[in-house]
Design an enzyme around this catalytic site. Sequence first.
Site, mmCIF file in Angstrom:
data_model
loop_
_atom_site.group_PDB
_atom_site.id
_atom_site.type_symbol
_atom_site.label_atom_id
_atom_site.label_comp_id
_atom_site.label_asym_id
_atom_site.label_seq_id
_atom_site.Cartn_x
_atom_site.Cartn_y
_atom_site.Cartn_z
ATOM 1 N N THR A 52 0.846 -1.185 0.000
ATOM 2 C CA THR A 52 0.000 0.000 0.000
ATOM 3 C C THR A 52 0.886 1.241 0.000
ATOM 4 O OG1 THR A 52 -1.797 1.189 1.079
ATOM 5 C CG2 THR A 52 -0.344 -0.085 2.534
ATOM 6 N N GLU A 53 0.493 2.226 -0.798
ATOM 7 C CA GLU A 53 1.320 3.408 -1.039
ATOM 8 C C GLU A 53 1.759 4.097 0.239
ATOM 9 O OE1 GLU A 53 -1.485 2.420 -2.660
ATOM 10 O OE2 GLU A 53 -2.042 4.033 -4.042
ATOM 11 N N ASN A 54 0.913 4.018 1.268
ATOM 12 C CA ASN A 54 1.216 4.743 2.491
ATOM 13 C C ASN A 54 2.216 4.012 3.392
ATOM 14 O OD1 ASN A 54 -1.139 3.044 2.691
ATOM 15 N ND2 ASN A 54 -1.393 3.764 4.777
ATOM 16 N N SER A 94 8.261 3.958 -0.550
ATOM 17 C CA SER A 94 7.071 3.281 -1.055
ATOM 18 C C SER A 94 6.896 3.513 -2.557
ATOM 19 C CB SER A 94 5.838 3.796 -0.309
ATOM 20 O OG SER A 94 4.689 3.108 -0.738
#
Lengths: 227, 227, 235, 235
Positions: A52-54, A94
């Site tokens: 996940t990008e975060n 990320s």
Amino acid sequence: MSDIANIKLSNAQIAWRAAQDIEDGSYVNLGIGFPEMVARYQVAGRKAIYHTENGILDFGPAPAPGQEDWDLINAGKKAVTLNPGAAFFHHADSFAMVRGGHLDVAILGAFEVAENGDLANWSVGKDGVPAVGGAMDLVHGAKRVAVITDHVTKTGAPKLVERCSLPLTGVGCVTRVYTSLAVVDIEGGRFVLREKLAAISLGDLQAVTGATLNLDGPVADLIVPEL
Amino acid sequence: MSDIANIKLSNAQIAWRAAQDIEDGSYVNLGIGFPEMVARYQVAGRKAIYHTENGILDFGPAPAPGQEDWDLINAGKKAVTLNPGAAFFHHADSFAMVRGGHLDVAILGAFEVAENGDLANWSVGKDGVPAVGGAMDLVHGAKRVAVITDHVTKTGAPKLVERCSLPLTGVGCVTRVYTSLAVVDIEGGRFVLREKLAAISLGDLQAVTGATLNLDGPVADLIVPEL
Amino acid sequence: MDKTWDCPAAAVADIPDGASVMIGGFGGSGAPIELIHALIDRGPRDLTVINNNAGNGRIGIAAMIDAGMVRKIICSFPKSKDPRAFTAAYLAGRIELELVPQGTLAERIRAGGAGIPAFYTPTSFGTELAAGKPTAEFDGRGYVQERWLKADYALVKAETADRHGNLVYRKAGRNFGPLMCMAAAATVVQATRIVEPGAIDPEHVVTPGLFVDRVVAVPDARQEEDLNIEGAVYA
Amino acid sequence: MDKTWDCPAAAVADIPDGASVMIGGFGGSGAPIELIHALIDRGPRDLTVINNNAGNGRIGIAAMIDAGMVRKIICSFPKSKDPRAFTAAYLAGRIELELVPQGTLAERIRAGGAGIPAFYTPTSFGTELAAGKPTAEFDGRGYVQERWLKADYALVKAETADRHGNLVYRKAGRNFGPLMCMAAAATVVQATRIVEPGAIDPEHVVTPGLFVDRVVAVPDARQEEDLNIEGAVYA
């Protein structure tokens, strides 16, 4: 054409079909919203690691209600859990994963997908508040960018088109589209039909598609379980 | 001029003088070799945190002989120790610190320093094996780039010059030079003499300097303890 | 999803002639000696080696050079206490050198891993190491355009790895390791210890497993500097 | 070398009208609510806020917007569960929006901290978000040139800080924090816990203290999402 609403796959079934193509050991990013559903249908015996990008690698499903830790969320800001082997990292690392080509597949939603692989999925035009998030990064980087979508819009307009009319998310980035009626590859600037529901004729499918569906070998039946 | 060898400061004394200008709470990088000596003369009551390019912040002096851990080394590949509050990081983060302007001062050696702030300290020309290391990064980034050096070469030639003749490390980067005879600032493309040994006359100092030593206010005596 | 390999020899067995190979380490710290020696055992030729240095003594990268495996070295500082292998090969014209400032080398490798094909840096502006490179001015200051650096393989030494390839390093042995893991098509890691997924705290992971392809346990890994002090010679 | 400050109010007291302020957080995770509220208490105007989002509910950045302090927001996703503050200000033309793809936002901030004035990314190439930006082709592929992003201040939430400013974060609350610490002229960190130097393992430090200027303990820090679930309102 009124049949389509009756025969078409549910979102869960589209997600299931997309999940079948995720190979064992894949690193996967699922776009926020509908694509998140793909994780539910991970094929038994295969390990996929979700990014996940975060800043989490190898997160798991939502915790039980009441057990949410709001510092442990996915890009859709939904609470998640961790699998053994998870890792945290900052946003630049990320997106190094994303942009650097380290994800095997990204599965995204779409407003429109064009036969040249262009994708529009972030903006419906000039009104309202625009928001792009990580979509423009995800379409450049993942080794395979797939789209899951209803085959047509709510008003029945084709979402598979010759050229996108909405603002682009990325140019020439999509390689496969899983729709509510078919599985379509994008190769050499053309849609190539790979699978379709047995219940729809090629002619009827073409009629609800905004660009030519090319054939390259046999078209398999799109077979999906009840879900 | 034969006096110079007798009156000039030792390397330890030059290092001591440079150390006096390191303010409390400074982040400091000391070039490999002679500049490493500056850390020995850190002013009591002031805390300086030393950075080494190979990924340590707040390292301390060498361990006792036999106690070396060769995974705990500085950029000169000498064994070091850690102070409380130390941190490890990778090379890209380390040079983000350098290039990003996060170091308060870098103190480097020099073959030549020019009155326009150019520094040559990495290559003596075309022969042999060239090696640059982190010098070219350090000269761009630290808020203050100072040089410590003998005032002249071993053969008596000036090291403070109008223009460098050797391959440059950086353009217009040096702001202060601590030599074995004087402390010289570089301002507006000129050398400005700030301190000199009382034992040398201005004329004799100018005679061993390859560019004009300008005056801007009084010149203090360069006073350094026996070391 | 088990990335462990049996032994160094197996983990480097497919590195072909002509490959580009990033090798972690700064001097002896972080040098994957056992992977390097396994590679010498096999002996592919015409390699391009990317490392901060260019070997020390008669082991590791120096032994690769002595074995005639290295066509080109990309590094910042090809000097060491005992640089005879590189120095001899370089002065004899048997090895090509691309000298890169250390921070630029690190950033180029990171850029390779992060999908950034080019970036601007003040480093080397106005010097001979910028010769032939595009330059640009931003906010009145001159910068040099540098390109990403990728490799076919990376050989990296970690302290602990889990079976998914998550890594932690040991002290300043970290250096280029995390960057090279990102920038190589196939990353091979020797770890002193291999643990089950979950044994490394997710907050402490330095290199997430996604950047790592193969992990091989070398529980008795030696430190290059220690070996050099002992006078070790690859054989 | 003690970077601790007494309270959030003191730590943000010098942020003037017109300042650019990076604010950590992705949604509620990592949002430095107590620092933001201390800043609203003071009420500087004409701020440029850099955050992934643009506020949620009636606290935090949303409350800054409601207070009329924000002239411009640079973000990737100005939508949230309860985006009324930003939406109203934006649609009324009271706030300027610079929309940046999330990975480009992260990389621009890192570049600001790392002294890289510009870099090339494939992200947004051929889209309207690349309009007016230089482009270039490398190895046959099109890229957009993006500029670094710096700020006067950063407000960041950490889990533990030591007195020298070394930081560790909590779970996905890390997000933009380490980058913003690098890219601001003055970095203000609220930490749930402040410890003595040496109490954080040097191997586990995520943000080295060199990137941090002020640390303030907020032992009872609240999570933005929890506050929103409670229906909290800044007052």
